[in-house]
Design a protein around this motif. Structure first.
Motif, mmCIF file in Angstrom:
data_model
loop_
_atom_site.group_PDB
_atom_site.id
_atom_site.type_symbol
_atom_site.label_atom_id
_atom_site.label_comp_id
_atom_site.label_asym_id
_atom_site.label_seq_id
_atom_site.Cartn_x
_atom_site.Cartn_y
_atom_site.Cartn_z
ATOM 1 N N LYS A 39 27.606 54.284 35.770
ATOM 2 C CA LYS A 39 27.702 55.463 34.901
ATOM 3 C C LYS A 39 28.924 56.316 35.233
ATOM 4 C CE LYS A 39 22.910 56.040 33.549
ATOM 5 N NZ LYS A 39 21.725 56.888 33.599
ATOM 6 N N SER A 40 29.294 56.346 36.499
ATOM 7 C CA SER A 40 30.404 57.219 36.899
ATOM 8 C C SER A 40 31.762 56.534 36.826
ATOM 9 C CB SER A 40 30.174 57.748 38.317
ATOM 10 O OG SER A 40 30.223 56.685 39.237
ATOM 11 N N SER A 41 31.798 55.206 36.794
ATOM 12 C CA SER A 41 33.075 54.500 36.818
ATOM 13 C C SER A 41 33.162 53.484 35.682
ATOM 14 C CB SER A 41 33.251 53.794 38.166
ATOM 15 O OG SER A 41 34.438 53.042 38.152
ATOM 16 N N ARG A 42 33.810 53.873 34.636
ATOM 17 C CA ARG A 42 34.022 52.964 33.512
ATOM 18 C C ARG A 42 34.915 51.791 33.929
ATOM 19 N NH1 ARG A 42 32.983 52.794 28.321
ATOM 20 N NH2 ARG A 42 34.461 51.942 26.834
ATOM 21 N N GLU A 43 35.824 52.049 34.874
ATOM 22 C CA GLU A 43 36.710 50.995 35.361
ATOM 23 C C GLU A 43 35.919 49.874 36.029
ATOM 24 O OE1 GLU A 43 37.199 54.261 36.267
ATOM 25 O OE2 GLU A 43 38.822 54.728 34.881
ATOM 26 N N PHE A 44 34.879 50.234 36.774
ATOM 27 C CA PHE A 44 34.052 49.232 37.441
ATOM 28 C C PHE A 44 33.341 48.355 36.406
ATOM 29 C CE2 PHE A 44 30.021 47.926 39.511
ATOM 30 C CZ PHE A 44 30.552 47.164 40.538
ATOM 31 N N VAL A 45 32.799 48.979 35.377
ATOM 32 C CA VAL A 45 32.126 48.220 34.310
ATOM 33 C C VAL A 45 33.129 47.332 33.586
ATOM 34 C CG1 VAL A 45 30.811 48.402 32.160
ATOM 35 C CG2 VAL A 45 30.320 49.960 34.059
ATOM 36 N N ASN A 46 34.321 47.867 33.324
ATOM 37 C CA ASN A 46 35.359 47.058 32.675
ATOM 38 C C ASN A 46 35.762 45.866 33.552
ATOM 39 O OD1 ASN A 46 35.402 48.667 30.413
ATOM 40 N ND2 ASN A 46 37.118 49.912 31.128
ATOM 41 N N LEU A 47 35.802 46.075 34.861
ATOM 42 C CA LEU A 47 36.096 44.981 35.787
ATOM 43 C C LEU A 47 35.036 43.890 35.675
ATOM 44 C CD1 LEU A 47 37.390 44.015 38.764
ATOM 45 C CD2 LEU A 47 35.145 44.846 39.417
ATOM 46 N N LEU A 48 33.762 44.287 35.646
ATOM 47 C CA LEU A 48 32.678 43.313 35.545
ATOM 48 C C LEU A 48 32.759 42.517 34.253
ATOM 49 C CD1 LEU A 48 29.660 45.460 36.785
ATOM 50 C CD2 LEU A 48 30.840 43.660 38.044
ATOM 51 N N ARG A 49 33.225 43.152 33.207
ATOM 52 C CA ARG A 49 33.231 42.518 31.887
ATOM 53 C C ARG A 49 34.557 41.854 31.535
ATOM 54 N NH1 ARG A 49 29.374 46.997 28.991
ATOM 55 N NH2 ARG A 49 27.517 46.248 30.049
ATOM 56 N N SER A 50 35.513 41.909 32.433
ATOM 57 C CA SER A 50 36.824 41.323 32.167
ATOM 58 C C SER A 50 36.811 39.809 32.341
ATOM 59 C CB SER A 50 37.865 41.928 33.108
ATOM 60 O OG SER A 50 39.102 41.273 32.946
ATOM 61 N N PRO A 51 37.249 39.073 31.326
ATOM 62 C CA PRO A 51 37.328 37.612 31.471
ATOM 63 C C PRO A 51 38.586 37.165 32.225
ATOM 64 C CG PRO A 51 37.977 38.251 29.261
ATOM 65 C CD PRO A 51 37.541 39.510 29.971
ATOM 66 N N ILE A 52 39.504 38.071 32.430
ATOM 67 C CA ILE A 52 40.775 37.736 33.078
ATOM 68 C C ILE A 52 40.635 37.683 34.599
ATOM 69 C CG2 ILE A 52 43.145 38.522 33.434
ATOM 70 C CD1 ILE A 52 42.940 39.824 30.627
ATOM 71 N N ILE A 53 39.826 38.560 35.163
ATOM 72 C CA ILE A 53 39.678 38.643 36.613
ATOM 73 C C ILE A 53 38.788 37.494 37.101
ATOM 74 C CG2 ILE A 53 38.902 40.085 38.534
ATOM 75 C CD1 ILE A 53 39.498 42.505 36.700
ATOM 76 N N LYS A 54 39.248 36.797 38.105
ATOM 77 C CA LYS A 54 38.548 35.639 38.656
ATOM 78 C C LYS A 54 37.280 36.055 39.403
ATOM 79 C CE LYS A 54 41.810 32.690 37.551
ATOM 80 N NZ LYS A 54 41.690 32.136 36.252
ATOM 81 N N ALA A 55 36.343 35.121 39.506
ATOM 82 C CA ALA A 55 35.044 35.382 40.121
ATOM 83 C C ALA A 55 35.163 35.811 41.580
ATOM 84 C CB ALA A 55 34.151 34.152 40.003
ATOM 85 N N ASP A 56 36.065 35.193 42.343
ATOM 86 C CA ASP A 56 36.193 35.557 43.756
ATOM 87 C C ASP A 56 36.704 36.979 43.930
ATOM 88 O OD1 ASP A 56 38.636 34.667 42.710
ATOM 89 O OD2 ASP A 56 39.387 34.041 44.681
ATOM 90 N N LYS A 57 37.606 37.407 43.040
ATOM 91 C CA LYS A 57 38.099 38.802 43.090
ATOM 92 C C LYS A 57 36.975 39.769 42.732
ATOM 93 C CE LYS A 57 42.889 38.526 42.971
ATOM 94 N NZ LYS A 57 43.675 39.202 43.942
ATOM 95 N N LYS A 58 36.181 39.408 41.725
ATOM 96 C CA LYS A 58 35.057 40.265 41.332
ATOM 97 C C LYS A 58 34.060 40.397 42.477
ATOM 98 C CE LYS A 58 35.179 39.512 36.348
ATOM 99 N NZ LYS A 58 34.433 39.043 35.165
ATOM 100 N N THR A 59 33.763 39.285 43.139
ATOM 101 C CA THR A 59 32.841 39.310 44.275
ATOM 102 C C THR A 59 33.373 40.226 45.371
ATOM 103 O OG1 THR A 59 32.121 37.051 43.792
ATOM 104 C CG2 THR A 59 31.659 37.890 45.993
ATOM 105 N N ALA A 60 34.660 40.110 45.673
ATOM 106 C CA ALA A 60 35.267 40.951 46.720
ATOM 107 C C ALA A 60 35.211 42.427 46.348
ATOM 108 C CB ALA A 60 36.709 40.513 46.964
ATOM 109 N N ILE A 61 35.473 42.734 45.083
ATOM 110 C CA ILE A 61 35.460 44.133 44.650
ATOM 111 C C ILE A 61 34.035 44.687 44.650
ATOM 112 C CG2 ILE A 61 35.906 45.663 42.696
ATOM 113 C CD1 ILE A 61 38.357 43.845 42.073
#
Length: 187
Positions: A39-61
């Motif tokens: 709710k507080s970070s739209r960037e975090f939600v956008n990161l989760l929903r981004s098809p460009i960012i690889k799974a390992d980067k998402k896991t690390a973040i």
């Protein structure tokens, strides 16, 4: 695109696993934390929903954001979601988990919207009144301040809305004046 059916299944699985492991309260706190982050970070939600960012980067973040704030069980669940490509639905899964937790523990969500902030004493009195009048066992009272109400309050619970705001009264008066019942009698 939100998928409530999928979110319900993953949330139910997590509820069952957490109950089996005796960690339901811990995982509930973790999901509350995740919900607050989303709710507080739209960037975090956008990161989760981004098809460009690889799974390992998402896991690390996700690990960096939740490190020290969630249990091992919840962390393993996050990794599973990323491995399955379901991280897109993580915010909705968290919301659904909390809803299922409330249903399991007979907790009713109540949303109180007022024009000004109210004291804890008034919040507790309203929660007690709602519990007594509606026969509810437990109440989770969420308060919101909306100055557009001008005065009074609105109360939402169990798909019901009690609107005792000045704004509603003014809108009702406006409707009454827009339909002039006496104009046709004057001619």
């Amino acid at each position: 695109m939100p998928n409530p059916r999928l979110a319900g299944r993953y949330a139910k699985s997590l509820v069952d696993l957490a109950t089996e492991k005796g960690q339901l309260e811990v995982v509930y706190k973790d999901m509350q934390y995740l919900q607050a982050v989303c709710k507080s970070s739209r960037e975090f939600v956008n990161l989760l929903r981004s098809p460009i960012i690889k799974a390992d980067k998402k896991t690390a973040i996700i690990e960096a954001v939740t490190k020290g704030n969630v249990s091992e069980l919840t962390n393993a669940f996050f990794k599973l979601l990323v491995n399955k490509g379901r991280e897109y639905d993580l915010p909705e899964i968290a919301d659904t988990f909390i809803d299922q937790y409330y249903a399991l523990n007979n907790i009713s969500k109540v949303k109180l919207t007022t024009a000004v902030a109210i004291s804890d004493e008034v919040k507790n009195a309203i929660a007690a009144k709602v519990k007594a009048d509606q026969g509810l066992q437990n109440v989770d009272l969420e308060t919101v301040v909306d100055e557009s109400l001008i005065g009074g309050f609105t109360l939402e619970f169990n798909n019901r809305l009690l609107d005792a705001s000045v704004l509603r009264d003014l809108n009702d008066i406006k409707k009454q004046f827009s339909v002039n019942l006496f104009e046709s009698r004057l001619k």
